[in-house]
Scaffold this motif. Structure first.
Motif, short mmCIF file in Angstrom:
data_model
loop_
_atom_site.label_atom_id
_atom_site.label_comp_id
_atom_site.label_asym_id
_atom_site.label_seq_id
_atom_site.Cartn_x
_atom_site.Cartn_y
_atom_site.Cartn_z
N PRO B 51 40.46 54.76 37.57
CA PRO B 51 40.92 54.34 38.91
C PRO B 51 40.18 53.10 39.41
CG PRO B 51 40.28 56.67 38.88
CD PRO B 51 39.93 56.11 37.56
N GLU B 52 38.96 52.92 38.98
CA GLU B 52 38.18 51.76 39.42
C GLU B 52 38.52 50.51 38.62
OE1 GLU B 52 34.33 53.56 38.91
OE2 GLU B 52 34.11 53.60 41.08
N GLY B 53 38.82 50.72 37.35
CA GLY B 53 39.14 49.59 36.48
C GLY B 53 40.27 48.77 37.05
N ASN B 54 41.19 49.48 37.69
CA ASN B 54 42.32 48.87 38.36
C ASN B 54 41.89 47.79 39.35
OD1 ASN B 54 45.06 48.79 38.84
ND2 ASN B 54 44.93 50.21 40.56
N TRP B 55 40.67 47.93 39.90
CA TRP B 55 40.24 47.05 40.97
C TRP B 55 39.21 46.01 40.55
CZ3 TRP B 55 42.55 46.07 45.41
CH2 TRP B 55 43.58 46.95 45.78
N ILE B 56 38.81 46.05 39.28
CA ILE B 56 37.79 45.08 38.85
C ILE B 56 38.32 43.65 38.98
CG2 ILE B 56 36.53 44.19 36.83
CD1 ILE B 56 35.93 47.11 36.11
N THR B 57 39.55 43.45 38.58
CA THR B 57 40.11 42.10 38.68
C THR B 57 40.57 41.77 40.10
OG1 THR B 57 42.26 42.99 38.05
CG2 THR B 57 40.93 42.02 36.29
N PRO B 60 37.47 41.77 46.06
CA PRO B 60 37.62 40.61 46.93
C PRO B 60 36.63 39.47 46.71
CG PRO B 60 36.74 42.48 48.16
CD PRO B 60 37.12 42.98 46.81
N SER B 61 35.57 39.69 45.96
CA SER B 61 34.63 38.59 45.73
C SER B 61 33.97 38.75 44.37
CB SER B 61 33.55 38.56 46.82
OG SER B 61 32.71 39.69 46.66
N LEU B 62 33.30 37.69 43.95
CA LEU B 62 32.62 37.74 42.67
C LEU B 62 31.52 38.80 42.70
CD1 LEU B 62 32.63 36.44 39.90
CD2 LEU B 62 30.97 34.75 40.75
N LYS B 63 30.83 38.89 43.83
CA LYS B 63 29.77 39.90 43.99
C LYS B 63 30.35 41.31 43.79
CE LYS B 63 28.17 41.72 47.95
NZ LYS B 63 27.58 41.84 49.30
N ARG B 64 31.47 41.57 44.45
CA ARG B 64 32.08 42.90 44.34
C ARG B 64 32.57 43.19 42.92
NH1 ARG B 64 30.06 45.75 48.47
NH2 ARG B 64 30.49 44.77 50.47
N LYS B 65 33.05 42.16 42.26
CA LYS B 65 33.49 42.33 40.87
C LYS B 65 32.30 42.73 39.99
CE LYS B 65 37.47 39.25 40.19
NZ LYS B 65 37.82 38.78 41.54
N ALA B 66 31.19 41.98 40.16
CA ALA B 66 30.01 42.23 39.35
C ALA B 66 29.49 43.65 39.59
CB ALA B 66 28.93 41.19 39.67
N ILE B 67 29.48 44.06 40.86
CA ILE B 67 29.00 45.41 41.19
C ILE B 67 29.89 46.47 40.55
CG2 ILE B 67 28.74 47.07 43.08
CD1 ILE B 67 27.91 44.67 44.88
N LEU B 68 31.18 46.24 40.63
CA LEU B 68 32.12 47.23 40.11
C LEU B 68 32.02 47.33 38.58
CD1 LEU B 68 34.06 49.25 41.24
CD2 LEU B 68 35.89 47.55 41.15
N ILE B 69 31.82 46.20 37.95
CA ILE B 69 31.63 46.22 36.49
C ILE B 69 30.35 47.00 36.14
CG2 ILE B 69 31.08 44.81 34.46
CD1 ILE B 69 32.92 42.64 35.65
N CYS B 117 44.32 50.84 47.63
CA CYS B 117 43.84 49.59 48.23
C CYS B 117 42.34 49.45 47.99
CB CYS B 117 44.17 49.54 49.72
SG CYS B 117 43.19 50.67 50.70
N TRP B 118 41.78 48.31 48.38
CA TRP B 118 40.37 48.04 48.12
C TRP B 118 39.45 49.07 48.78
CZ3 TRP B 118 36.83 46.44 45.13
CH2 TRP B 118 35.54 46.20 45.60
#
Lengths: 126, 321
Positions: B51-57, B60-69, B117-118
């Protein structure tokens, strides 16, 4: 059919209850590569001056891959400065069923401990 | 030693809080119970990435992407710790994974809900990981050594997951009206499924009794659920949001929050495989496994090639360490 080793099941005696899986077939992915990658035990030195400590285990094709995977899995937060990996099947372990006879003789040798000796209080720095 | 004596020794260890280790004798049912619970737990970590993988791309920001990864990477690691713990019980990795892919093994039903949603990523971190942590903190004291050790490691890493989730919601709760609405909507959808994570009521739980006796579990489903509700009901005030339960109310006498009835029909329906995303999740797992076949093959081929090139014993392996 190759023998399989499991973490904690360190071969040798072949006794114990850890045979539950031997009779089972592998299932829907039996022909997929990867199912026979050996199991490795991972030991990590958290900082210079300390011993390597057992952290866990993982599957890998060879030692280098085991080290690389261990880095990814066990040192994501600077938990280590050095990694050892050893194939689980090379670890030999004592048998817990023999623990009593194996460690018992140590029990009655209290004179190995400093507290065994009753010395006068005025004796300092000893 | 006759079985009777072995069992006595085993129960005596449990009684005296001595951990059971892989090579110790244990009743078959204890082993089976552990394999079921630990592998379900491992599967939950793995499926939980979907469910989270869906939101990695889409973060909303590079910071949030890095955290989610980083969070997803932790979860893969947690899955590995737990699969390793199941292996100590004599169940092979591929067998465990096959049981997930064939649908035989269960995983936490929470991951069969969609992330629309996010704000859902925030709600997952705060509520879903928060509920998981309550359970996992208890399991650090479980009677089986390798499981307890895996849990200690997992708990150490998990707390950032919950904090980052809350922070996502906090930012939204201080944002525009639309963002606030998004935050509230996510809480409305994730609250009840989060409560279901603790499993059926004690009176309806098939595994709880024996698990408690063997100290695999140390607290009951209902106790853990209450603990979670008491915690969240306070934290939600910081967000200035509400939880979608009109019956949620502090009970001064009980010193706990009272809460409304969970929709158990929905709970059982999702457990039985009819949740919104059950099919999709397993399809994603088997697809990843099948499409990853060439990677596994390549790794074997590469290892063999390297073996041919190398001398039999790697020189100075210890010195290098």
């Amino acid at each position: 059919m190759t023998t399989k080793y499991y973490y904690g099941d360190f071969g040798e005696s072949g006794s114990g209850e850890i045979t539950a899986n031997n009779k089972k077939n592998v299932g829907i992915h039996s022909d997929a590569a990867g199912h026979d990658w050996p199991l490795w035990e991972v030991f990590i030195r958290s900082k210079q001056g300390l011993d390597h400590k057992h952290m866990g285990s993982l599957h890998a094709t060879d030692a280098q891959m085991a080290i690389e995977n261990a880095r990814d899995v066990y040192t994501r937060r600077m938990e280590g400065v050095s990694i050892w990996v050893v194939e689980s099947k090379h670890i030999h372990a004592s048998n817990p069923d023999e623990a009593e006879s194996l460690y018992d003789p140590a029990n009655d040798k209290a004179y190995r401990h400093p507290t065994f000796y009753d010395l006068p209080d005025e004796l300092k720095h000893m | 030693m006759p079985i009777h004596d072995l069992e006595k020794t085993f129960l005596d260890k449990i009684e005296r809080e001595i951990k059971i280790e892989p090579r110790d004798w244990m009743p078959d049912a204890y082993r089976k119970n552990l394999v079921r619970q630990i592998s379900q737990h491992a599967h939950s970590e793995i499926v939980g990435m979907l469910p989270e993988g869906n939101w990695i791309t889409r973060a909303p920001s590079l910071k949030r992407k890095a955290i989610l990864i980083a969070k997803a990477q932790d979860e893969a690691g947690h899955g590995l710790y737990l699969y390793s713990a199941t292996e100590t019980l004599g169940t092979s990795r591929e067998e465990t994974i096959n049981d997930l892919h064939s649908g035989k093994a269960k995983y936490s039903s929470i991951f069969n809900y969609p992330t629309l949603c996010w704000a859902d990523i925030g709600a997952i971190g705060w509520l879903v990981d928060g509920a998981a942590i309550i359970n996992q903190v208890m399991l650090c004291r479980t009677s089986y050594g390798p499981y307890a050790r895996a849990m200690v490691r997992i708990c150490r890493e998990e707390s950032f997951h919950q904090r980052q989730g809350f922070e996502i919601l906090l930012v939204l709760s201080r944002g525009s009206d639309e963002q606030k609405a998004m935050c509230q909507d996510a809480l409305n959808r994730w609250w009840w499924p989060s409560l279901m994570m603790f499993g059926p009521r004690d009176s309806d739980s098939t595994h709880s009794d024996q698990s408690m006796k063997w100290k695999i579990k140390r607290m009951s489903n209902d106790e853990l659920r209450q603990k979670f509700i008491d915690m969240i009901a306070e934290q939600v005030k910081v967000l200035g949001m509400t939880l979608p339960d009109p019956d949620l109310k502090w009970n001064a006498e009980r010193k706990h929050y009272d809460f409304g009835e969970i929709d158990w029909a929905e709970f059982w329906n999702v457990v039985k495989g009819n949740g919104p995303c059950n099919k999709q999740r397993i399809e994603a797992r088997t697809k990843a496994w099948d499409e990853g076949a060439w990677v596994r093959e390549a790794a074997v081929a590469y290892a063999e090639k390297r073996k041919e090139k190398q001398p039999q014993t790697p020189k100075g392996a210890l010195e290098a360490a």
